[in-house]
Design an enzyme around this catalytic site. Structure first.
Site, PDB file in Angstrom:
ATOM      1  N   HIS A   1       0.832  -1.210   0.000  1.00 34.07           N
ATOM      2  CA  HIS A   1       0.000   0.000   0.000  1.00 34.07           C
ATOM      3  C   HIS A   1       0.863   1.255   0.000  1.00 34.07           C
ATOM      4  O   HIS A   1       2.058   1.206   0.291  1.00 34.07           O
ATOM      5  CB  HIS A   1      -0.905   0.027   1.241  1.00 34.07           C
ATOM      6  CG  HIS A   1      -0.137   0.135   2.539  1.00 34.07           C
ATOM      7  ND1 HIS A   1       0.506  -0.929   3.110  1.00 34.07           N
ATOM      8  CD2 HIS A   1       0.103   1.191   3.356  1.00 34.07           C
ATOM      9  CE1 HIS A   1       1.098  -0.548   4.232  1.00 34.07           C
ATOM     10  NE2 HIS A   1       0.881   0.745   4.410  1.00 34.07           N
TER      11      HIS A   1
ATOM     12  N   ASP B   1       0.583   5.021   1.884  1.00 34.76           N
ATOM     13  CA  ASP B   1      -0.160   5.491   3.056  1.00 34.76           C
ATOM     14  C   ASP B   1      -1.267   6.496   2.703  1.00 34.76           C
ATOM     15  O   ASP B   1      -1.065   7.392   1.886  1.00 34.76           O
ATOM     16  CB  ASP B   1       0.805   6.140   4.064  1.00 34.76           C
ATOM     17  CG  ASP B   1       1.682   5.107   4.744  1.00 34.76           C
ATOM     18  OD1 ASP B   1       1.233   3.961   4.916  1.00 34.76           O
ATOM     19  OD2 ASP B   1       2.826   5.461   5.111  1.00 34.76           O
TER      20      ASP B   1
ATOM     21  N   HIS C   1       4.646   0.234   0.126  1.00 40.50           N
ATOM     22  CA  HIS C   1       5.408  -0.544   1.093  1.00 40.50           C
ATOM     23  C   HIS C   1       4.533  -1.616   1.726  1.00 40.50           C
ATOM     24  O   HIS C   1       3.302  -1.590   1.605  1.00 40.50           O
ATOM     25  CB  HIS C   1       6.037   0.353   2.169  1.00 40.50           C
ATOM     26  CG  HIS C   1       5.027   1.162   2.920  1.00 40.50           C
ATOM     27  ND1 HIS C   1       4.503   2.334   2.434  1.00 40.50           N
ATOM     28  CD2 HIS C   1       4.430   0.962   4.117  1.00 40.50           C
ATOM     29  CE1 HIS C   1       3.632   2.813   3.288  1.00 40.50           C
ATOM     30  NE2 HIS C   1       3.555   1.999   4.332  1.00 40.50           N
TER      31      HIS C   1
ATOM     32  N   ARG D   1       5.169   6.392  13.821  1.00 40.05           N
ATOM     33  CA  ARG D   1       5.075   6.925  12.458  1.00 40.05           C
ATOM     34  C   ARG D   1       4.528   8.347  12.463  1.00 40.05           C
ATOM     35  O   ARG D   1       3.549   8.636  13.152  1.00 40.05           O
ATOM     36  CB  ARG D   1       4.156   6.057  11.612  1.00 40.05           C
ATOM     37  CG  ARG D   1       4.067   6.553  10.172  1.00 40.05           C
ATOM     38  CD  ARG D   1       3.097   5.744   9.367  1.00 40.05           C
ATOM     39  NE  ARG D   1       1.772   6.361   9.363  1.00 40.05           N
ATOM     40  CZ  ARG D   1       0.717   5.851   8.758  1.00 40.05           C
ATOM     41  NH1 ARG D   1       0.800   4.713   8.100  1.00 40.05           N
ATOM     42  NH2 ARG D   1      -0.446   6.465   8.783  1.00 40.05           N
TER      43      ARG D   1
HETATM   44  C1  OGA Z   1       3.188   2.341   8.085  1.00 39.79           C
HETATM   45  C2  OGA Z   1       3.327   0.930   7.795  1.00 39.79           C
HETATM   46  C3  OGA Z   1       5.202  -0.445   8.097  1.00 39.79           C
HETATM   47  C4  OGA Z   1       5.953  -1.050   9.213  1.00 39.79           C
HETATM   48  O1  OGA Z   1       3.674   2.781   9.121  1.00 39.79           O
HETATM   49  O2  OGA Z   1       2.597   3.043   7.274  1.00 39.79           O
HETATM   50  O3  OGA Z   1       2.800   0.446   6.841  1.00 39.79           O
HETATM   51  O4  OGA Z   1       7.070  -1.484   8.929  1.00 39.79           O
HETATM   52  N1  OGA Z   1       4.158   0.301   8.596  1.00 39.79           N
HETATM   53  O5  OGA Z   1       5.479  -1.101  10.348  1.00 39.79           O
HETATM   54 MN    MN Z   2       1.902   2.099   5.660  1.00 42.19          MN
END
Ligand code: OGA
Ligand code: MN
Length: 281
Positions: free
Chosen positions: A102, A104, A257, A271
């Site tokens: 995806h 974000d 990702h 994040r």
């Molecule tokens: C995000 C996600 C990836 C992770 O934070 O957007 O997809 O490695 N996380 O935790």
């Molecule tokens: Mn993500």
């Protein structure tokens, strides 16, 4: 403050670079910040290992890129720091894993330009994150397929990804109705021009992209699946194994990702997402 002597080590020809020689626990001078920003535009995802900072310093650093996104409607947040999202798996099978490709928050009309992830607790093996470039797969399309999708628009939908889970969780239908009112389906171009590099890339993902407008469901489903499958080829990928305090920054305008769900222990990340502009072709 003097300009730091950054060492930028590319990790693949397509995307990813490690940046050494920077310590985010000290305020950055403008030139060093500009070098990091340029490395992000060149390499799409950059890794700054071993950054011993807290959420407040992560936030200060993130603000250099632009305005910070308001708290995420679904994920938890750091106490007293609602702009810092907590991405956590607690070792139970019910944990939320981000293990589908995806980009974000593309359910927002103005999706994030960048995300900044800081590792807090990570398993000693497993829990890696993978990123893929969306430029390379677009550039690799044959001319006839490229022509077919060039001017297309697709809907992206919060409900697509979070609907079922929110319905089952606290607040149930009431929360879901509230979320869906705040985040109705939005339209984004299937091919996006990066506002800073001018490069074109795909802008669809399996988690939020619902349907290509002007096509039947069958056509839309197959074409979306084909585009995602092309973009998920290892040629366009980088995989990162986390150590505590690693910090990753990625450009959401030209990458996807996925976090692996190949572990059972505790994993906790902070994040921050930086607001972006409205995607255009
Ligand atoms: C995000 C996600 C990836 C992770 O934070 O957007 O997809 O490695 N996380 O935790
Ligand atoms: Mn993500």
């Amino acid at each position: 403050m003097t300009r730091a002597n950054l060492e930028i080590r590319p990790l693949t020809p397509t995307l990813g670079a490690e940046i050494h020689g920077v310590d985010l626990s000290h305020e950055l001078d403008d030139e060093t910040f500009a070098d990091i920003k340029q490395a992000l535009l060149d390499h799409l995802v950059v890794f700054l290992p071993d950054q011993r900072i807290g959420p407040a310093e992560q936030l200060d650093f993130a603000r250099r890129f632009g305005a910070i996104e308001p708290p995420h409607p679904y994920f938890g947040v750091v106490e007293d720091q609602p702009e810092v999202t907590v991405i956590e798996q607690d070792g139970t099978p019910d944990s939320d894993y981000n293990d589908a490709w995806h980009t974000d928050v593309t359910f927002r009309a103005e999706p994030a330009m960048a995300s900044i992830l800081h590792a807090q607790i990570v398993p000693s093996s497993g829990g890696d994150t993978l990123w893929s470039s969306l430029y390379g797969p677009y550039e690799a399309l044959s001319p006839s397929i490229r022509d077919m999708i060039e001017d297309k628009v697709a809907t992206h939908d919060y409900y697509n990804s979070f609907g079922e889970t929110v319905l089952k969780g606290p607040g149930g239908l009431e929360k879901l109705l509230d979320d869906v009112r705040r985040f109705p389906p939005v339209e984004h171009p299937v091919v996006r021009t990066h506002p800073e590099t001018g490069r074109k890339g795909l802008f669809v993902n399996r988690v939020f992209t619902h349907r290509i407008k002007g096509m039947s469901w069958v056509e839309s489903d197959h074409i979306l699946r084909m585009l995602c499958e092309i973009a998920e080829h290892p040629n366009y990928q980088i995989r990162w194994h986390w150590r505590p305090y690693d910090l990753a920054i990625w450009d959401n305008r030209c990458t996807m990702h996925l976090a692996t769900s190949d572990f059972t222990g505790h994993r906790l990340m902070h994040r921050i997402t930086v607001l972006g502009d409205r995607p255009y072709h």
